[in-house]
Design a protein around this motif. Sequence first.
Motif, short mmCIF file in Angstrom:
data_model
loop_
_atom_site.label_atom_id
_atom_site.label_comp_id
_atom_site.label_asym_id
_atom_site.label_seq_id
_atom_site.Cartn_x
_atom_site.Cartn_y
_atom_site.Cartn_z
N GLU A 129 22.51 6.88 23.18
CA GLU A 129 21.79 8.14 23.00
C GLU A 129 22.60 9.19 22.25
OE1 GLU A 129 19.82 11.63 25.79
OE2 GLU A 129 19.85 9.56 26.52
N GLU A 130 23.89 9.27 22.51
CA GLU A 130 24.69 10.32 21.87
C GLU A 130 24.84 10.12 20.36
OE1 GLU A 130 27.78 7.50 23.87
OE2 GLU A 130 25.72 8.22 24.22
N PHE A 131 24.54 8.92 19.87
CA PHE A 131 24.65 8.66 18.43
C PHE A 131 23.30 8.64 17.72
CE2 PHE A 131 28.44 6.34 20.19
CZ PHE A 131 29.39 7.24 19.71
N GLN A 132 22.25 8.87 18.46
CA GLN A 132 20.92 8.83 17.84
C GLN A 132 20.60 10.15 17.18
OE1 GLN A 132 17.71 7.33 20.27
NE2 GLN A 132 19.03 5.85 21.31
N TYR A 133 20.18 10.08 15.91
CA TYR A 133 19.82 11.30 15.20
C TYR A 133 18.39 11.72 15.50
CZ TYR A 133 20.71 7.21 12.15
OH TYR A 133 20.95 5.95 11.67
N PHE A 134 17.61 10.81 16.08
CA PHE A 134 16.23 11.13 16.44
C PHE A 134 15.91 10.32 17.69
CE2 PHE A 134 11.59 11.06 16.10
CZ PHE A 134 11.32 12.35 15.67
N ASN A 135 15.90 10.99 18.84
CA ASN A 135 15.73 10.29 20.12
C ASN A 135 14.25 10.06 20.40
OD1 ASN A 135 15.62 9.48 22.85
ND2 ASN A 135 17.55 10.52 23.28
N THR A 136 13.78 8.86 20.13
CA THR A 136 12.35 8.57 20.28
C THR A 136 11.90 8.51 21.73
OG1 THR A 136 12.78 6.17 20.18
CG2 THR A 136 12.30 7.30 18.10
N PRO A 189 16.58 24.21 5.55
CA PRO A 189 16.09 23.44 4.40
C PRO A 189 16.94 23.67 3.16
CG PRO A 189 14.69 25.35 4.80
CD PRO A 189 15.64 25.27 5.96
N THR A 190 17.06 22.63 2.35
CA THR A 190 17.84 22.72 1.12
C THR A 190 16.97 22.73 -0.13
OG1 THR A 190 18.05 20.31 0.92
CG2 THR A 190 19.73 21.47 2.23
N GLU A 221 19.60 6.87 5.44
CA GLU A 221 19.33 7.49 4.15
C GLU A 221 18.50 8.76 4.33
OE1 GLU A 221 18.83 4.82 0.49
OE2 GLU A 221 17.92 3.65 2.11
N LEU A 222 17.58 8.71 5.28
CA LEU A 222 16.74 9.88 5.57
C LEU A 222 17.51 10.93 6.36
CD1 LEU A 222 14.04 11.42 5.90
CD2 LEU A 222 13.54 9.91 7.84
N PHE A 223 18.07 10.52 7.49
CA PHE A 223 18.70 11.50 8.37
C PHE A 223 20.01 12.03 7.82
CE2 PHE A 223 15.88 9.28 11.39
CZ PHE A 223 15.16 10.39 11.81
N GLY A 224 20.72 11.22 7.02
CA GLY A 224 21.95 11.72 6.41
C GLY A 224 21.68 12.92 5.53
N ALA A 225 20.56 12.89 4.82
CA ALA A 225 20.20 14.01 3.94
C ALA A 225 19.69 15.21 4.72
CB ALA A 225 19.14 13.56 2.93
N LEU A 226 18.98 14.96 5.84
CA LEU A 226 18.45 16.06 6.64
C LEU A 226 19.54 16.76 7.46
CD1 LEU A 226 15.16 14.44 8.02
CD2 LEU A 226 15.31 16.26 6.32
N LEU A 227 20.45 15.97 8.01
CA LEU A 227 21.43 16.54 8.95
C LEU A 227 22.68 17.09 8.28
CD1 LEU A 227 21.15 13.88 11.80
CD2 LEU A 227 19.94 16.06 11.56
N LYS A 228 22.86 16.82 6.99
CA LYS A 228 24.02 17.39 6.29
C LYS A 228 23.81 18.86 5.98
CE LYS A 228 22.81 16.50 1.45
NZ LYS A 228 23.15 15.76 0.21
N ALA A 229 22.56 19.32 6.07
CA ALA A 229 22.27 20.72 5.80
C ALA A 229 22.87 21.60 6.89
CB ALA A 229 20.75 20.93 5.74
N LYS A 230 23.15 22.85 6.55
CA LYS A 230 23.75 23.77 7.51
C LYS A 230 22.81 24.02 8.68
CE LYS A 230 26.58 26.31 4.15
NZ LYS A 230 26.85 27.62 3.53
N LYS A 231 23.42 24.21 9.85
CA LYS A 231 22.64 24.54 11.04
C LYS A 231 22.43 26.05 11.10
CE LYS A 231 22.09 21.42 14.76
NZ LYS A 231 21.96 21.40 16.22
N THR A 232 21.20 26.42 11.42
CA THR A 232 20.89 27.83 11.59
C THR A 232 21.51 28.34 12.88
OG1 THR A 232 18.79 27.49 10.45
CG2 THR A 232 19.03 29.54 11.70
N PRO A 233 22.31 29.40 12.84
CA PRO A 233 22.93 29.91 14.07
C PRO A 233 21.88 30.32 15.09
CG PRO A 233 23.89 30.92 12.12
CD PRO A 233 22.69 30.18 11.65
#
Length: 235
Positions: A129-136, A189-190, A221-233
């Motif tokens: 679970e700790e390594f899942q980028y989308f916990n279904t 969003p980028t 390929e999908l989540f790498g591009a989504l999660l590399k974006a900056k996190k909103t504080p």
Amino acid sequence: MESINKTMAKGSSSIGTNILPDKLRASLHLDHPTVEWRYGKPPSYEAANKLFEEGRTKVWPKGSLEEKVQNAAKSWQMEMNHKTRLQDFKTINLQKFMLYVNGRDEGLSGEEIVKIGSFNAMLKSSLPEEFQYFNTEKEKIESSHQEFKTCFPRGFAWEVMEVYSGPPLIALKFRHWGFFEGPFKGHSPTGELIQFFGMVTFKVDSSMGLEEAHFYYDPGELFGALLKAKKTPKK
């Protein structure tokens, strides 16, 4: 697929003057009025269709195997996302249908997909679970749909790149893409184009009803591009 095209031609005369059948999804707007829709009414793919028309890399000849496979797959995806009763599906063999993703031995039946949602079905992971980028396991149908609708407001388009074999075992390469223009789980969003490629085999019966779908792709390929974006504080 030929029967789907005939249904479109036959049913178009019964459609209200303000609602036209979706040219990329054969049964949409030609469905029986008793169909139960997940969000209370048939979906609109106007924005997604525009994205597809503007961004696709292949324009297949009308009536070609590639075009028929592409439109049949879009019809199946529409039903999986928006119909709540398997009996309302037109694209699958109700008794046999199973979905397999990335070689997992355990497939999912149509009933299971209707219950958990197509995004959760396609994104299930065996990672801890700790390594899942989308916990279904934690995502509901509505929350998973909303996540991707929000980050891809113009839609998340899908196209056939190549078809390597015809029925009864259809093998193809696909492309999935959208523009990251809305937040995703706190990541800003980028505006970038995000896309990934994969392979799928569709096993169909003599009536072109889908019996088995085997998808192979790298969700990184999908989540790498989504999660590399900056996190909103957080405020």
